[in-house]
Scaffold this active site. Structure first.
Site, short mmCIF file in Angstrom:
data_model
loop_
_atom_site.label_atom_id
_atom_site.label_comp_id
_atom_site.label_asym_id
_atom_site.label_seq_id
_atom_site.Cartn_x
_atom_site.Cartn_y
_atom_site.Cartn_z
N HIS A 18 -4.46 -0.64 5.92
CA HIS A 18 -3.96 0.14 7.07
C HIS A 18 -4.85 0.05 8.30
O HIS A 18 -5.39 1.06 8.76
CB HIS A 18 -3.69 1.61 6.70
CG HIS A 18 -4.76 2.28 5.87
ND1 HIS A 18 -6.08 2.33 6.24
CD2 HIS A 18 -4.69 2.95 4.69
CE1 HIS A 18 -6.76 2.99 5.32
NE2 HIS A 18 -5.94 3.38 4.38
N ASP A 57 1.46 2.68 3.50
CA ASP A 57 0.62 3.87 3.35
C ASP A 57 1.47 5.14 3.41
O ASP A 57 1.00 6.19 3.86
CB ASP A 57 -0.49 3.92 4.41
CG ASP A 57 -1.60 4.89 4.02
OD1 ASP A 57 -1.66 5.30 2.84
OD2 ASP A 57 -2.40 5.25 4.90
N HIS A 87 -10.37 1.29 1.97
CA HIS A 87 -10.12 2.27 3.05
C HIS A 87 -11.32 2.14 3.97
O HIS A 87 -12.40 2.65 3.65
CB HIS A 87 -9.99 3.69 2.48
CG HIS A 87 -9.70 4.70 3.55
ND1 HIS A 87 -8.49 5.33 3.65
CD2 HIS A 87 -10.46 5.15 4.58
CE1 HIS A 87 -8.50 6.13 4.72
NE2 HIS A 87 -9.70 6.05 5.29
N HIS A 111 0.87 -1.20 0.00
CA HIS A 111 0.00 0.00 0.00
C HIS A 111 0.90 1.24 0.00
O HIS A 111 1.51 1.58 1.01
CB HIS A 111 -0.89 0.01 1.25
CG HIS A 111 -1.83 1.17 1.29
ND1 HIS A 111 -3.19 1.02 1.49
CD2 HIS A 111 -1.63 2.50 1.16
CE1 HIS A 111 -3.76 2.21 1.49
NE2 HIS A 111 -2.84 3.13 1.28
N LYS A 131 -9.52 -0.01 -5.65
CA LYS A 131 -9.55 0.58 -4.31
C LYS A 131 -10.88 1.25 -4.04
O LYS A 131 -11.35 2.07 -4.84
CB LYS A 131 -8.42 1.61 -4.20
CG LYS A 131 -8.39 2.39 -2.90
CD LYS A 131 -7.79 1.59 -1.76
CE LYS A 131 -7.87 2.34 -0.43
NZ LYS A 131 -6.64 3.00 -0.05
N HIS A 161 1.53 5.42 -1.66
CA HIS A 161 1.18 6.60 -2.45
C HIS A 161 2.44 7.19 -3.06
O HIS A 161 3.38 7.54 -2.33
CB HIS A 161 0.52 7.67 -1.56
CG HIS A 161 -0.75 7.21 -0.94
ND1 HIS A 161 -1.98 7.39 -1.52
CD2 HIS A 161 -0.98 6.52 0.21
CE1 HIS A 161 -2.92 6.86 -0.75
NE2 HIS A 161 -2.34 6.32 0.31
O1 DOR Z 1 -3.23 9.63 5.83
C1 DOR Z 1 -3.59 9.32 4.71
N1 DOR Z 1 -3.04 9.88 3.60
N2 DOR Z 1 -4.54 8.41 4.57
C2 DOR Z 1 -5.08 8.11 3.39
O2 DOR Z 1 -5.96 7.30 3.35
C3 DOR Z 1 -4.64 8.82 2.16
C4 DOR Z 1 -3.32 9.36 2.31
C5 DOR Z 1 -2.94 10.36 1.23
O3 DOR Z 1 -3.18 10.09 0.06
O4 DOR Z 1 -2.41 11.40 1.59
ZN ZN Z 2 -3.31 5.11 1.67
#
Ligand code: DOR
Ligand code: ZN
Length: 346
Positions: A174, A247, A136, A13, A99, A15
């Protein structure tokens, strides 16, 4: 024990954002992990196979020459996702799931799903094709207490999805509560969960330690110590349904340190070392490789990686800030010392 060697891990997971942010962060992950599940919450989101394949190319182009890092792409579900999109994605060797963001739950989730009932045909297709649903898991109704959102989502939404689509493979992303650990532990083989390094290392006190600490704000928000302990027990248990998913969610310093700061903790700079820190604190590395490098691959039906990574017990200090467009990036544990260090081959 002063050194560790495990099969090269995967981050289930992650970003990465898009350029110019993407190129500032992707090589942090690629240094430690062979593969990562790439979150689709760009603006606009990654909704179609064409979007996912184009994003994959941008990720590959941002890698340091010679990297064998493999981005595993996902689609972003909306109220209007079509069954055809799912069928096409499930046939692609590059796309590994879709997702579900409940609309309004987190960063760039405005285009997310407003009503699960609208996705019945999509879930049916995913179930039929064994296409993984990443969730999520937080209720979004404004009256729900922010610390209860995960538990309420389990009771009101996850239980329903699993009842209606019992064969649908689901990753509960998460997880942050003992309730989630218990729910996943009691389930059959179609449900698994990722756990982040920050939820293993901090509880909610860290958000308010001596003042408001925006760099400890993420969603789902960190919970009480008893919940953190339940997560550590799950991660170190060897139970195949729990695996690493950082995450890691970069936001510039300026976007975090403001009156309405973004949710997200950046951990990709030292994710492997942060997970090692957790196992060190639990004083049990028995299942470290399973959690980092095998359980997720088994759930996703992918082979284990060929390479290995090495860590040595060596105290070092996490940088106070990292290069990132705008105002730089404050990494998790900035300025603090960690006990394990990845050893990179020359
Ligand atoms: O803290 C987070 N940041 N939780 C999420 O679900 C998304 C993520 C983000 O994309 O910044
Ligand atoms: Zn995330």
């Amino acid at each position: 024990m002063n050194s560790l060697s495990i099969i090269t891990p995967d981050d289930w997971h992650l970003h990465l954002r898009d350029n110019p942010y993407l190129e500032a962060v992707v090589n942090d992950t690629a240094r430690q992990f062979r593969r990562a599940i790439i979150m689709p919450n760009l603006d606009p989101p990654v909704r179609s196979c064409a979007d996912a394949l184009a994003y994959r190319e941008r990720i590959l182009a941002a890698l340091t020459a010679g990297s064998d890092f493999e981005p595993l792409m996902t689609l972003y579900l909306t109220d209007n996702t079509r069954v055809e999109d799912i069928v096409a994605a499930s046939a692609s060797p590059y796309i590994h799931g879709a997702k579900l963001y409940p609309a309004g739950a987190t960063t760039n989730s405005d285009a997310g799903v407003t009503d699960l009932a609208r996705l019945a045909r999509v879930f049916e297709a995913m179930q039929k094709h064994g296409f993984i649903l990443q969730i999520h898991g937080e209720a979004t109704a404004p009256e729900v207490d922010v610390f209860d959102r995960e538990k309420v989502f389990i009771d009101q939404s996850l239980a329903r999805i699993r009842h209606d689509f019992p064969e649908l493979p689901v990753v509960f992303e998460h997880i942050t509560t003992r309730d989630a650990v218990e729910y996943v532990s009691a389930a059959d083989g179609n449900l698994a969960a990722t756990i982040t390094p920050h939820h293993l290392l901090i509880n909610r006190n860290a958000i308010f330690q001596g003042g408001i600490r925006p760099h400890h704000y993420c969603l789902p928000i960190a919970k009480r110590e008893a919940h953190r302990q339940a997560l550590v027990t799950a991660a170190t248990s060897g139970d195949r349904r729990f695996f690493a998913g950082t995450d890691s969610a970069p936001h510039s310093r300026q976007a975090k340190e403001t009156a309405c700061g973004c949710a997200g903790i950046y951990s990709a700079h030292s994710a492997l070392e942060l997970y090692a820190e957790t196992f060190e604190l639990a004083d049990d590395f028995t299942h470290f490789e399973a959690f980092m490098s095998r359980n997720g691959a088994d759930f996703y039906g992918l082979p284990y990686n060929q390479g290995r990574v090495r860590l040595e017990r060596e105290s070092w200090t996490v940088p106070a800030s990292l290069p990132y467009p705008d105002t730089g990036l404050i990494p998790f544990k900035a300025g603090e010392s960690l006990r394990w260090k990845q050893i990179l081959d020359a």
